[in-house]
Design an enzyme around this catalytic site. Structure first.
Site, PDB file in Angstrom:
ATOM      1  N   GLY A 251       0.783  -1.208  -0.068  1.00 13.88           N
ATOM      2  CA  GLY A 251       0.340  -0.171   0.405  1.00 13.88           C
ATOM      3  C   GLY A 251       1.029   1.572  -0.364  1.00 13.88           C
ATOM      4  O   GLY A 251       2.116   0.991  -0.596  1.00 13.88           O
TER       5      GLY A 251
ATOM      6  N   ASN B  20       5.984  -5.738   5.794  1.00 11.70           N
ATOM      7  CA  ASN B  20       6.446  -7.149   5.880  1.00 11.70           C
ATOM      8  C   ASN B  20       6.243  -7.803   4.993  1.00 11.70           C
ATOM      9  O   ASN B  20       7.086  -8.884   4.800  1.00 11.70           O
ATOM     10  CB  ASN B  20       5.518  -7.465   7.190  1.00 11.70           C
ATOM     11  N   GLY B  21       4.794  -7.891   3.882  1.00 12.98           N
ATOM     12  CA  GLY B  21       5.533  -8.419   3.110  1.00 12.98           C
ATOM     13  C   GLY B  21       5.801  -8.481   1.689  1.00 12.98           C
ATOM     14  O   GLY B  21       7.009  -9.011   1.564  1.00 12.98           O
TER      15      GLY B  21
ATOM     16  N   ASP C 283       1.541   1.457   9.647  1.00  9.12           N
ATOM     17  CA  ASP C 283       1.337   1.258  11.071  1.00  9.12           C
ATOM     18  C   ASP C 283       2.663   0.638  12.600  1.00  9.12           C
ATOM     19  O   ASP C 283       2.063   0.817  12.999  1.00  9.12           O
ATOM     20  CB  ASP C 283       1.089   0.010  10.817  1.00  9.12           C
TER      21      ASP C 283
ATOM     22  N   GLY D 172      -4.625   0.345  11.504  1.00  8.50           N
ATOM     23  CA  GLY D 172      -4.048   0.170  12.255  1.00  8.50           C
ATOM     24  C   GLY D 172      -4.247  -1.748  12.471  1.00  8.50           C
ATOM     25  O   GLY D 172      -5.722  -1.805  12.704  1.00  8.50           O
ATOM     26  N   ARG D 173      -4.591  -2.570  11.220  1.00  5.57           N
ATOM     27  CA  ARG D 173      -4.243  -3.455  11.274  1.00  5.57           C
ATOM     28  C   ARG D 173      -4.428  -4.709  11.947  1.00  5.57           C
ATOM     29  O   ARG D 173      -4.901  -4.849  12.756  1.00  5.57           O
ATOM     30  CB  ARG D 173      -4.022  -4.069  10.043  1.00  5.57           C
TER      31      ARG D 173
ATOM     32  N   GLU E  11      -8.664   0.328  12.969  1.00  6.97           N
ATOM     33  CA  GLU E  11      -9.262  -0.204  12.153  1.00  6.97           C
ATOM     34  C   GLU E  11      -9.828  -2.018  12.622  1.00  6.97           C
ATOM     35  O   GLU E  11     -10.506  -2.731  12.462  1.00  6.97           O
ATOM     36  CB  GLU E  11      -8.632  -0.708  10.949  1.00  6.97           C
TER      37      GLU E  11
ATOM     38  N   ARG F 192      -2.361   8.611   4.067  1.00  9.21           N
ATOM     39  CA  ARG F 192      -1.111   7.671   3.582  1.00  9.21           C
ATOM     40  C   ARG F 192      -1.065   8.111   1.711  1.00  9.21           C
ATOM     41  O   ARG F 192       0.028   7.961   1.808  1.00  9.21           O
ATOM     42  CB  ARG F 192      -1.555   6.303   4.244  1.00  9.21           C
TER      43      ARG F 192
END
Length: 542
Positions: free
Chosen positions: A185, A277-278, A307, A351-352, A403, A456
């Site tokens: 993203g 991270n991905g 995040d 904030g997943r 979120e 963002r």
């Protein structure tokens, strides 16, 4: 080949850190005597003829009674002799040096513009706090990092390699072909990092027609409709003034075998992956693929996470900007709530799985009465009771929710589906709380604000802009030093090289027992809304 603190390390006793008992949680177990410290090395202030705190009183040399001498090669400056770390005490970073030709840095002539160089024995402590006991606030995982999801402390060596330019480089700049890709993203600062990687590559002497930008994420390596673009100093000039990414981005698309083949075909020997991270997991897989296939390419990650959820790293670029933008929504909610009879302002922020944006924006804004984050489950009835009391007392209240919070209260509608990055698709806790507060808080005039992607897509703040500049430069310095499979980051206020497998093994989360969360709770007088176990059959529908 694996590198610890350098190409060769002296045989030294194991660091006493590793020999300490489990009950002793300090990182520095032995403190040098004053007399020993005063005869070790000359500090920068002594070299310039003054002492800290006495800048107006310059001296011709070091202060009286202080003997300055050069630090021996096997005793890095600042480390007592009996604490010289061994290889096992340092986070190891892979390198390609055995198959590359060492040469002098192009910045050697002017001593890197007078700033000097970083050595392979320059180290940074991952944890600099000496805890009195395991009961000290924030001492939950003093010798590693906390994996809150699994409820375990991941042990780590105490030291990491300091980032920065080396005197010796391992790539001939005119022979370098570099590629830059942005993944996942959007995040404030993507253009800043791209620009600084490009300009630093050119500063080293990489030809401007051999720097490529991969379009629309990892898919750009293999999709015919996404051809790479040439990047140069002129093209990236001023792009830091824009939000988004010049190259475009996407999620998923990590066909590792095809990407490695394309790197080999194009002759790319430096790949910079800007991702979370991905994205870093993909970079790690690409590095492993290059190693298996024999492709000599330094694969470098630049950690991107709005995040702020990447393990070990103090602050990811874009996070500060996101918090600044998030405050605007909270301020608006305060105005709306305060201007209404029994007003309730509700703001949902990104904030997943980590609540850093919500926590920091709540702390900074000074207008939030309750903050809800994914790391801490809450009981809905206790929450409503507390909010009702606030409304009764001062006539209004403001709630900030990440979120990913409260998912245990919502009936799953998505059958555990994930997005292209593998992230679980969340239920909408914001709308759920809006309906709940309207129905359970008497006469509530509720205003719901969801800034969503607005936080963002903007250009960076000053702090993030500086961070992006250093990260971009450090990524290039690490590649020219012959390292691979690493990411650059800010740890304990110093920039370091971290092996990618270390940072992707878990997600960084807000520690419910840590000082940051405790500071917020005490600042806003937020109690614990202990969550009772909710059977799946009686879960509250969304």
């Amino acid at each position: 080949m694996i590198l610890g603190a350098g190409r060769s390390l002296p045989a030294v006793p194991r660091n006493p850190i590793r020999q300490s008992s489990d009950s002793d949680l300090a990182l520095h177990r032995s403190t040098p005597q004053i007399s020993q410290a005063r005869t070790q090395t000359c500090s920068a202030s002594q070299a310039f003829g003054f002492q800290v705190g006495t800048l107006s009183h310059r001296q011709a040399g070091p202060p009286k009674g202080l003997v300055c001498q050069s630090a021996p090669e096997d005793h890095p400056a600042g480390l007592p002799g009996n604490q010289n770390p061994g290889v096992e005490d340092i986070l190891t970073v892979k390198n390609l040096r055995s198959s590359l030709q060492p040469r002098d840095s192009p910045f050697l002539g002017n001593n890197n513009s007078g700033g000097g160089f970083v050595g392979d024995n320059d180290l940074v402590l991952l944890n600099s706090v000496h805890y009195e006991s395991e009961n000290s606030s924030g001492a939950g995982c003093p010798q590693g990092v906390l994996d809150l999801k699994e409820g375990v402390c991941i042990p780590l060596p105490p030291w990491a390699l300091r980032s920065g330019p080396r005197k010796t480089i391992y790539y001939n700049p005119p022979d370098v072909t570099a590629a830059i890709v942005t993944c996942g993203g959007l995040c404030p600062g993507l253009n800043d990092v791209i620009a600084n990687i490009v300009t630093t590559l050119e500063d080293y002497g990489v030809p401007d027609d051999r720097i490529y930008g991969i379009r629309y994420g990892l898919r750009g390596f293999v999709h015919r409709d996404s051809k790479p673009v040439n990047l140069n100093r002129s093209l990236v000039d001023g792009i830091h003034l824009q939000g988004g990414t010049l190259l475009g981005t996407s999620r998923g698309g990590a066909d590792i075998k095809s990407i490695v083949k394309r790197l080999d075909l194009w002759g790319v020997n430096m790949l910079f992956v800007i991702g979370g991270n991905g994205g870093n997991a993909a970079a790690n897989a690409i590095q492993q693929g290059c190693e298996e296939r024999g492709v000599e390419c330094s694969v470098v990650g630049v950690p991107k996470s709005i995040d702020n959820d990447i393990l070990l790293i103090d602050r990811c670029f874009g996070f500060e900007t996101a918090v600044e933008e998030a405050q605007k929504a909270l301020m608006a909610a305060k105005v709306e709530a305060q201007s209404a009879y029994r007003g309730v302002g509700l703001v949902k922020l990104m904030g997943r799985s980590s609540g850093f944006i919500a926590m920091n924006a709540s702390m900074a804004s000074g207008v939030v009465d309750v903050c809800l984050i994914p790391e801490i489950e809450f009981d809905l009835d206790q929450l409503v009771k507390h909010l009702t009391g606030i409304v009764e007392k001062k006539g209004h209240c403001v709630v900030c929710v990440a979120e990913g919070a409260g998912q245990q209260l919502l009936e799953k509608q998505t059958d555990d589906r994930t997005d292209l990055s593998g992230n679980p698709i969340l239920e909408d806790v914001g709308r759920f709380l809006r309906r709940t507060f309207k129905s359970k808080i008497k006469d509530a005039d509720l205003k719901y604000i969801d800034p969503s992607y607005m936080i963002r897509s903007v250009q960076t703040t000053t702090g993030d802009r500086i961070l992006c500049k250093v990260l971009g430069q450090s990524a290039v310095h690490g590649a020219f030093a012959g390292f691979t499979g690493f990411t650059v980051g800010l740890v304990n206020t110093h920039y370091v090289f971290l092996p990618i497998p270390t940072i992707i093994q878990a997600t960084r989360s807000v520690d419910p027992g840590g000082r940051s969360w405790n500071r917020l709770k005490t600042a806003i007088n937020q109690p614990d809304f202990a969550a009772a176990a909710i059977p799946a059959a009686t879960a509250i529908p969304a």
